[in-house]
Design an enzyme around this catalytic site. Structure first.
Site, mmCIF file in Angstrom:
data_model
loop_
_atom_site.group_PDB
_atom_site.id
_atom_site.type_symbol
_atom_site.label_atom_id
_atom_site.label_comp_id
_atom_site.label_asym_id
_atom_site.label_seq_id
_atom_site.Cartn_x
_atom_site.Cartn_y
_atom_site.Cartn_z
ATOM 1 N N THR A 1 0.857 -1.185 0.000
ATOM 2 C CA THR A 1 0.000 0.000 0.000
ATOM 3 C C THR A 1 0.892 1.234 0.000
ATOM 4 O OG1 THR A 1 -0.094 -0.009 2.424
ATOM 5 C CG2 THR A 1 -1.871 -1.144 1.235
ATOM 6 N N LYS A 2 0.316 2.368 -0.356
ATOM 7 C CA LYS A 2 1.120 3.577 -0.492
ATOM 8 C C LYS A 2 1.692 4.050 0.843
ATOM 9 C CE LYS A 2 3.230 6.895 -2.396
ATOM 10 N NZ LYS A 2 4.507 6.565 -3.052
ATOM 11 N N VAL A 3 0.870 4.061 1.866
ATOM 12 C CA VAL A 3 1.325 4.541 3.179
ATOM 13 C C VAL A 3 1.491 3.332 4.100
ATOM 14 C CG1 VAL A 3 0.828 5.971 5.170
ATOM 15 C CG2 VAL A 3 0.180 6.745 2.878
#
Length: 362
Positions: free
Chosen positions: A356-358
């Site tokens: 995931t991005k974060v």
């Protein structure tokens, strides 16, 4: 057969991939230009204040790609400013309840999103101890930006691809800007840095060559990635991109560390991706590459030096730059290689599995 310098195509700058990731790789020169333009006065002001302070060393805290930027900072501040740099271990704060002394340190926290609890824990501890804290982040409204005493922004815009590219080079550029401002009287350092966006644009033009190379090594499932000195950080970042995009077991090493044991792995199936730009580490890297060839290993070279590209089985040429800034260029072919190798393997570069991005870690 080794590729000659003349074989390296640097003329095609049209994107060869429609992905979000490729678009963001192409934005990197513009993003760096924004960092240098918008943060120059801020960094100059902060550097003036820091030079008057009595801290004895720097502490850098980061995770993932940002941790690779921290490794670059360790070499840059040490080589150019004779400053000792400590890379913080956030788990000491979050898992073990320790509180290492930071009172005589300037604490630099690097985080694209600025929300990871373990990074924040180090900054909060530093503030309690009276140590000055600086956030280097792409998110001006993040918890990290609000917690740190000062902020240096990356101005990268939204980074939609999961694999970080433009925030990585923006962070490198921010660190280099701090280094140039810190040195003050060495005006040539700032001039060298200001020339880098144009050179980065030229580095992106190797894409056609990189795509062809990726198709030739599409079956690659493991490799070593080698860099030394300033480009030790590049080796780790390129290896990370190879892992998260192409699912290649890419292991990063300095050339010195590789010879202390891992060299036993070398055979005719091992690819070593060697990052070897001009500079003090170049001669050592040439010797390393020659030793790998003698053992039957296969070499992929990223360099501005024709003699190194001749030594490699496959070579990617980058523009020549001062060694302290060369990671801004050498990482780009690595990013493109990871992208096109993933494509050659049939993977979606905008949705790498399990990511995931974060990422928030404790």
């Amino acid at each position: 057969m080794a590729k000659s310098e003349a074989d390296i195509d640097t003329t095609n700058d049209a994107p060869l991939d429609p992905s979000i990731l490729r678009r963001e790789i192409g934005e990197q020169p513009e993003v760096l230009e924004r960092v240098l333009e918008r943060e120059r006065a801020n960094v100059a002001r902060l550097s003036t204040r820091w030079r008057r302070s009595d801290f004895q060393f720097l502490t850098i805290v980061a995770r993932g790609s940002s941790d690779n930027v921290a490794s670059y900072g360790k070499y840059m501040f040490g080589a150019l400013a004779d400053l000792s740099v400590v890379l913080a271990a956030p788990s000491l704060y979050t898992l073990y309840g320790a509180d290492p002394r930071l009172a005589n340190s300037l604490v630099l926290a690097i985080s694209q999103a600025g929300e990871s609890p373990d990074i924040l824990a180090v900054v909060e501890s530093a503030k309690k101890q009276g140590a000055p804290t600086v956030a280097i982040t792409n998110s001006p409204n993040s918890t990290l930006a609000k917690t740190a005493d000062d902020v240096i922004l990356l101005h990268a815009g939204e980074e939609r691809s999961i694999a970080a590219t433009k925030t990585f080079t923006a962070s490198l550029g921010a660190f280099a800007l701090v280094g140039a401002a810190w040195l003050g009287a060495r005006i040539e350092c700032l001039d060298e840095l200001l020339a880098m966006p144009e050179l980065m644009g030229k580095a992106i033009q190797v894409e056609q060559k990189v795509k062809s190379m990726a198709n030739m090594i599409a079956e690659l499932d493991h490799c070593a990635v080698i860099g030394r000195g300033f480009n030790y950080s590049t080796a780790f970042e390129v290896a990370l991109k190879m892992k998260e995009l192409a699912y290649v077991a890419a292991e990063p090493y300095s050339s010195a560390d590789f010879l202390h044991g891992p060299v036993a792995m070398v055979d005719d199936k091992l690819h070593a991706l060697v990052i070897a730009p001009s500079g003090r580490a170049h001669a050592n890297t040439i010797e390393f590459a020659q030793s790998i060839r003698k053992k039957g290993g296969r070499l992929i070279g990223i360099s501005d030096r024709p003699e190194f590209l001749e030594l490699a089985d496959m070579g990617i040429r980058v523009p020549e730059a001062p060694e302290w800034l060369s990671p801004l260029l050498t990482v780009i072919p690595g990013q493109l290689l990871a992208l096109h190798l993933a494509r050659a393997k049939g993977y979606d570069v905008d949705r790498p599995r399990g990511l995931t991005k974060v990422t928030k870690t404790l």
